[in-house]
Design an enzyme around this catalytic site. Structure first.
Site, PDB file in Angstrom:
ATOM      1  N   GLY A   1     -51.310 111.308  21.479  1.00 28.23           N
ATOM      2  CA  GLY A   1     -51.488 110.473  20.289  1.00 28.23           C
ATOM      3  C   GLY A   1     -50.216 109.879  19.718  1.00 28.23           C
ATOM      4  O   GLY A   1     -50.178 109.557  18.530  1.00 28.23           O
TER       5      GLY A   1
ATOM      6  N   LYS B   1     -73.434 108.643  28.899  1.00 27.89           N
ATOM      7  CA  LYS B   1     -72.442 107.870  28.131  1.00 27.89           C
ATOM      8  C   LYS B   1     -73.135 107.134  26.982  1.00 27.89           C
ATOM      9  O   LYS B   1     -72.630 107.055  25.873  1.00 27.89           O
ATOM     10  CB  LYS B   1     -71.745 106.868  29.066  1.00 27.89           C
TER      11      LYS B   1
ATOM     12  N   MET C   1     -59.007 108.052  27.627  1.00 32.43           N
ATOM     13  CA  MET C   1     -59.095 108.091  29.079  1.00 32.43           C
ATOM     14  C   MET C   1     -60.542 108.056  29.585  1.00 32.43           C
ATOM     15  O   MET C   1     -60.949 108.891  30.399  1.00 32.43           O
ATOM     16  CB  MET C   1     -58.348 109.310  29.615  1.00 32.43           C
ATOM     17  N   ARG C   2     -61.311 107.093  29.074  1.00 29.88           N
ATOM     18  CA  ARG C   2     -62.695 106.893  29.503  1.00 29.88           C
ATOM     19  C   ARG C   2     -62.985 105.412  29.547  1.00 29.88           C
ATOM     20  O   ARG C   2     -62.461 104.665  28.704  1.00 29.88           O
ATOM     21  CB  ARG C   2     -63.646 107.460  28.438  1.00 29.88           C
TER      22      ARG C   2
ATOM     23  N   ILE D   1     -65.129 102.316  28.631  1.00 26.99           N
ATOM     24  CA  ILE D   1     -66.066 101.998  27.549  1.00 26.99           C
ATOM     25  C   ILE D   1     -67.352 101.462  28.178  1.00 26.99           C
ATOM     26  O   ILE D   1     -67.316 100.613  29.072  1.00 26.99           O
ATOM     27  CB  ILE D   1     -65.435 100.943  26.604  1.00 26.99           C
TER      28      ILE D   1
ATOM     29  N   ASN E   1     -56.859  97.509  24.405  1.00 25.14           N
ATOM     30  CA  ASN E   1     -56.306  98.701  25.073  1.00 25.14           C
ATOM     31  C   ASN E   1     -54.831  98.478  25.350  1.00 25.14           C
ATOM     32  O   ASN E   1     -54.382  97.343  25.501  1.00 25.14           O
ATOM     33  CB  ASN E   1     -57.051  98.931  26.400  1.00 25.14           C
TER      34      ASN E   1
ATOM     35  N   HIS F   1     -51.784  99.753  28.074  1.00 19.70           N
ATOM     36  CA  HIS F   1     -51.653 100.382  29.390  1.00 19.70           C
ATOM     37  C   HIS F   1     -50.186 100.361  29.818  1.00 19.70           C
ATOM     38  O   HIS F   1     -49.516  99.339  29.666  1.00 19.70           O
ATOM     39  CB  HIS F   1     -52.528  99.633  30.405  1.00 19.70           C
TER      40      HIS F   1
HETATM   41  C1  GAR Z   1     -49.988 105.629  26.705  1.00 20.87           C
HETATM   42  O1  GAR Z   1     -48.815 105.489  27.467  1.00 20.87           O
HETATM   43  C2  GAR Z   1     -51.009 104.588  27.103  1.00 20.87           C
HETATM   44  O2  GAR Z   1     -50.418 103.380  27.506  1.00 20.87           O
HETATM   45  C3  GAR Z   1     -51.706 105.263  28.245  1.00 20.87           C
HETATM   46  O3  GAR Z   1     -51.838 106.585  27.833  1.00 20.87           O
HETATM   47  C4  GAR Z   1     -50.699 106.947  27.059  1.00 20.87           C
HETATM   48  C5  GAR Z   1     -51.146 107.698  25.850  1.00 20.87           C
HETATM   49  O4  GAR Z   1     -50.043 108.223  25.172  1.00 20.87           O
HETATM   50  N1  GAR Z   1     -52.983 104.660  28.525  1.00 20.87           N
HETATM   51  C6  GAR Z   1     -53.489 104.508  29.739  1.00 20.87           C
HETATM   52  O5  GAR Z   1     -52.949 104.943  30.749  1.00 20.87           O
HETATM   53  C7  GAR Z   1     -54.812 103.768  29.792  1.00 20.87           C
HETATM   54  N2  GAR Z   1     -55.219 103.484  31.121  1.00 20.87           N
HETATM   55  P1  GAR Z   1     -50.185 108.746  23.678  1.00 20.87           P
HETATM   56  O6  GAR Z   1     -51.393 109.694  23.650  1.00 20.87           O
HETATM   57  O7  GAR Z   1     -48.905 109.469  23.401  1.00 20.87           O
HETATM   58  O8  GAR Z   1     -50.390 107.541  22.791  1.00 20.87           O
END
Ligand code: GAR
Length: 188
Positions: free
Chosen positions: A12, A65, A90-91, A93, A107, A109
């Site tokens: 988070g 879902k 991590m799902r 939508i 989102n 990434h």
């Molecule tokens: C982030 O780096 C985000 O870009 C990635 O998860 C991490 C969450 O970090 N998202 C993905 O990989 C989506 N496919 P956080 O919980 O510290 O914000």
């Protein structure tokens, strides 16, 4: 101000960056709710500490879902949420939320999409030996990290970079780029 919900599954740090921007009055959005599919995740503690309401659930306790997304949709409707911000959720939508929030789900990434979609984008970039990776913010569609791109920022990979140092550099970019991009998007 637009009402938003943030969806997250883990640490988070992006949630925290958005919430802190909001506390500094630098976010053009009202964070009404954290939605989390991992009730033990650290992001839940962060939200409680900041006084942001949490809806957490375990997907395996629902038959489908559609069933848990219906419940999420009720929680969002109850609070008048207009936009969904995914921050490490991590799902994929599903159609229940996509149909209700079409073009209003974003989102972040940790790669320059369309390179390295899916899990462990940072590890994928290191394994591929690329010299430049980065961060992408995009609209969410049915696919895995495939929707229209809103913003991107590159991050150089140096010979001495490890997974940890690269992750740190990418996250620093994320924490700046996400609030800025959301402000631009919600101002339109
Ligand atoms: C982030 O780096 C985000 O870009 C990635 O998860 C991490 C969450 O970090 N998202 C993905 O990989 C989506 N496919 P956080 O919980 O510290 O914000």
């Amino acid at each position: 101000m637009k009402k938003v919900a943030i969806f997250a599954s883990g640490n988070g740090s992006n949630f925290q960056a958005l919430a802190e921007a909001s506390l500094r009055k630098e976010l053009n959005a009202d964070i009404c709710l954290l939605v989390c599919d991992q009730p033990e995740a650290y992001v839940v503690k962060r939200a409680r500490h900041l006084g942001i309401p949490v809806f957490s659930f375990r997907a395996k306790e629902y038959p489908s879902k559609e069933a848990f997304e219906n419940e999420i949709a009720l929680e969002l409707a109850k609070r008048g949420v207009e936009w969904i911000i995914l921050a490490g959720y991590m799902r994929l939508i599903g159609s229940t939320l996509l149909n209700r929030y079409r073009n209003r789900i974003v989102n972040i990434h940790p790669s320059l999409l369309p390179a390295f979609p899916g899990k462990d984008a940072i590890g994928q970039a290191l394994d591929a030996g690329v010299k430049v990776t980065g961060v992408t913010i995009h609209f969410v569609d049915e696919g895995m990290d495939t929707g229209p791109i809103i913003a991107q920022q590159s991050v150089n990979i140096l010979a001495e970079d490890t997974r940890e140092t690269l992750q740190k550099k990418i996250q620093a970019v994320e924490h700046e780029l996400y609030p800025k991009t959301i402000n631009e998007l919600l101002d339109e």
